[in-house]
Design a protein around this motif. Structure first.
Motif, PDB file in Angstrom:
ATOM      1  N   ASP A 200      -3.512  13.032  -9.086  1.00 35.74           N
ATOM      2  CA  ASP A 200      -2.404  12.689  -8.203  1.00 35.74           C
ATOM      3  C   ASP A 200      -2.879  11.857  -7.021  1.00 35.74           C
ATOM      4  N   CYS A 201      -4.025  12.199  -6.449  1.00 37.42           N
ATOM      5  CA  CYS A 201      -4.533  11.418  -5.320  1.00 37.42           C
ATOM      6  C   CYS A 201      -5.027  10.055  -5.764  1.00 37.42           C
ATOM      7  N   ARG A 202      -5.619   9.979  -6.939  1.00 40.09           N
ATOM      8  CA  ARG A 202      -6.034   8.667  -7.442  1.00 40.09           C
ATOM      9  C   ARG A 202      -4.824   7.748  -7.584  1.00 40.09           C
ATOM     10  N   ALA A 203      -3.722   8.297  -8.115  1.00 44.13           N
ATOM     11  CA  ALA A 203      -2.491   7.501  -8.216  1.00 44.13           C
ATOM     12  C   ALA A 203      -1.950   7.163  -6.833  1.00 44.13           C
ATOM     13  N   GLY A 204      -2.066   8.091  -5.904  1.00 45.67           N
ATOM     14  CA  GLY A 204      -1.603   7.839  -4.544  1.00 45.67           C
ATOM     15  C   GLY A 204      -2.367   6.713  -3.878  1.00 45.67           C
ATOM     16  N   TYR A 205      -3.685   6.681  -4.072  1.00 50.23           N
ATOM     17  CA  TYR A 205      -4.465   5.573  -3.516  1.00 50.23           C
ATOM     18  C   TYR A 205      -4.036   4.249  -4.153  1.00 50.23           C
ATOM     19  N   GLY A 206      -3.731   4.309  -5.456  1.00 52.09           N
ATOM     20  CA  GLY A 206      -3.254   3.104  -6.128  1.00 52.09           C
ATOM     21  C   GLY A 206      -1.979   2.578  -5.502  1.00 52.09           C
ATOM     22  N   GLY A 207      -1.096   3.498  -5.111  1.00 50.03           N
ATOM     23  CA  GLY A 207       0.131   3.093  -4.449  1.00 50.03           C
ATOM     24  C   GLY A 207      -0.097   2.461  -3.095  1.00 50.03           C
ATOM     25  N   GLN A 208      -1.270   2.698  -2.526  1.00 55.44           N
ATOM     26  CA  GLN A 208      -1.652   2.083  -1.252  1.00 55.44           C
ATOM     27  C   GLN A 208      -2.475   0.812  -1.448  1.00 55.44           C
ATOM     28  N   GLY A 209      -2.565   0.358  -2.706  1.00 56.07           N
ATOM     29  CA  GLY A 209      -3.289  -0.875  -2.990  1.00 56.07           C
ATOM     30  C   GLY A 209      -4.776  -0.705  -3.197  1.00 56.07           C
ATOM     31  N   LEU A 210      -5.246   0.531  -3.391  1.00 59.52           N
ATOM     32  CA  LEU A 210      -6.674   0.786  -3.577  1.00 59.52           C
ATOM     33  C   LEU A 210      -6.985   1.090  -5.031  1.00 59.52           C
ATOM     34  N   ASP A 211      -8.153   0.692  -5.465  1.00 59.19           N
ATOM     35  CA  ASP A 211      -8.665   1.108  -6.768  1.00 59.19           C
ATOM     36  C   ASP A 211      -9.433   2.406  -6.575  1.00 59.19           C
TER      37      ASP A 211
END
Length: 389
Positions: A200-211
């Motif tokens: 869930d946090c990995r997806a959340g970082y993705g939503g912030q433009g991060l890999d």
């Protein structure tokens, strides 16, 4: 200034003298544990025991079976350290002694939950799980914590609640036999070691433009000098930005701040829905939103718009009150939490002076940690200090 003493049910149940002894301290209120993490605690005046071992995080009352039926994540009942409705029994005795009872509810800190449901735990950039730290970004965990807050907070005889650990928990744990202090991490290193990389946090970082993979690699690279023995990179948030780059650091904080803020909003709302009119809701809080732990990192202006106030750690200095005092609205409770157990770093002998200083910085109430753990000499200091205010 109103004062409240923290108490466990096992400090009271089975000791008919305990309620009067606590009331004799001069406090108007007790903050009584209703949901608590594992611990080992002295009970130096109890007629039946001297040490209580709470083997795992548990609710200290019978949970509502209808609420939790069919759910994987549900509260654990206590064992013989707090049998039956231990909270209710203690609350009745304390109220009969003239004390106002508020619940003390520990939320996102539960090692048994992490052991039995490993997927719920914070996962660091190295893939290590923190079983004591539920990830508050996960939808099922958020639903569990919100319902637990409502149920444990609103107990019969309680007139308010204090919600602890309603935010991110990270590396720092004060775990039994903790062996993590060999290398100082500093504030920035603690943040990096507390970043979660669950799905869930990995997806959340993705939503912030991060890999997420790139972020994890950047965290490991930033920490490598620490493992080699170099001084930790600190300097508060500026230290995190230096290690990760400002844009990346800010993106991680945006995700984590949003998850904490929205959980706090949901939990407080759930408590208010379940509670009678006039029920007070406070959070144990730190005014720096990226901090992790029992005192959840919050934005002072936001949390004071959500809850009735905050309980702020002030042992050793009351400076953390200032950011809350600058944002406080009329009627907001700013409770200064002072340790009064000498063996745990407290200073009951200076309670009156410490309370006065906290008042100068904006405190409206006091919290005294902890009436059950303190020695007879410490309690005498509390009695004198409360009486001298």
């Amino acid at each position: 200034m109103k004062a409240s003493a923290f108490v466990y049910p096992w400090d009271v149940n089975g000791d008919p003298e305990a309620p009067a002894r606590i009331a004799d301290l001069g406090v108007a209120q007790v903050t009584l544990a209703a949901a608590y993490h594992s611990t080992r605690a002295l009970t130096p005046r109890h007629p039946r025991h001297r040490v209580v071992t709470a083997e795992h995080a548990a609710v200290l009352y019978p949970p509502d079976t209808a609420r939790w039926e069919g759910r994987d994540l549900r509260p654990y009942e206590s064992g013989d350290w707090a049998p039956g409705d231990a909270f209710g029994e203690a609350a009745t005795a304390l109220a009969d002694a003239g004390l106002e009872v508020h619940t003390w509810v520990v939320l996102a800190h539960n090692s048994r939950l992490g052991a039995e449901h490993p997927h719920t735990s914070v996962v660091n950039a190295y893939g290590d799980r923190y079983p004591w730290a539920p990830c508050i970004a996960q939808p099922a965990t958020r639903a569990y914590l919100t319902d637990l807050a409502a149920e444990a907070a609103v107990r019969p005889a309680a007139r308010g609640t204090e919600l602890e650990s309603l935010g991110w928990y990270g590396l720092a744990h004060l775990h039994a036999h903790d062996k993590t202090a060999g290398l100082p991490l500093g504030d920035a290193g603690q943040y990096l070691m507390s970043l979660c990389f669950c799905p869930d946090c990995r997806a959340g970082y993705g939503g912030q433009g991060l890999d997420a993979d790139g972020l994890a690699a950047a965290v490991r690279t930033a920490l490598e000098p620490v493992w080699r023995g170099a001084a930790p990179s600190d300097g508060g948030w500026a230290g995190v930005e230096k290690l990760l780059g400002a844009a990346t650091a800010d993106a991680t904080r945006a995700w984590r701040d949003d998850r904490a803020r929205t959980l706090q909003e949901a939990a407080v709302s759930a408590v208010r829905t379940a509670a009678p009119d006039g029920f007070q809701v406070l959070l144990h809080a730190d005014p720096v939103s990226y901090h992790c732990g029992a005192n959840a990192g919050v934005d002072p202006a936001h949390i004071l718009s959500v809850a009735d106030g905050v309980v702020v750690p002030c042992t050793g200095g009351a400076g953390l009150l200032t950011p809350f005092a600058e944002q406080a609205v009329e009627g907001a409770v700013l409770a200064a939490n002072l340790t009064v157990v000498s063996g745990m770093g407290g200073s009951p002998a200076t309670l009156a002076a410490d309370a006065a200083r906290a008042g100068e910085l904006g405190a409206t109430e006091l919290r005294l940690y902890h009436a059950g753990l303190a020695s007879a000499g410490d309690l005498e200091g509390v009695r004198a200090g409360v009486g001298a205010r």
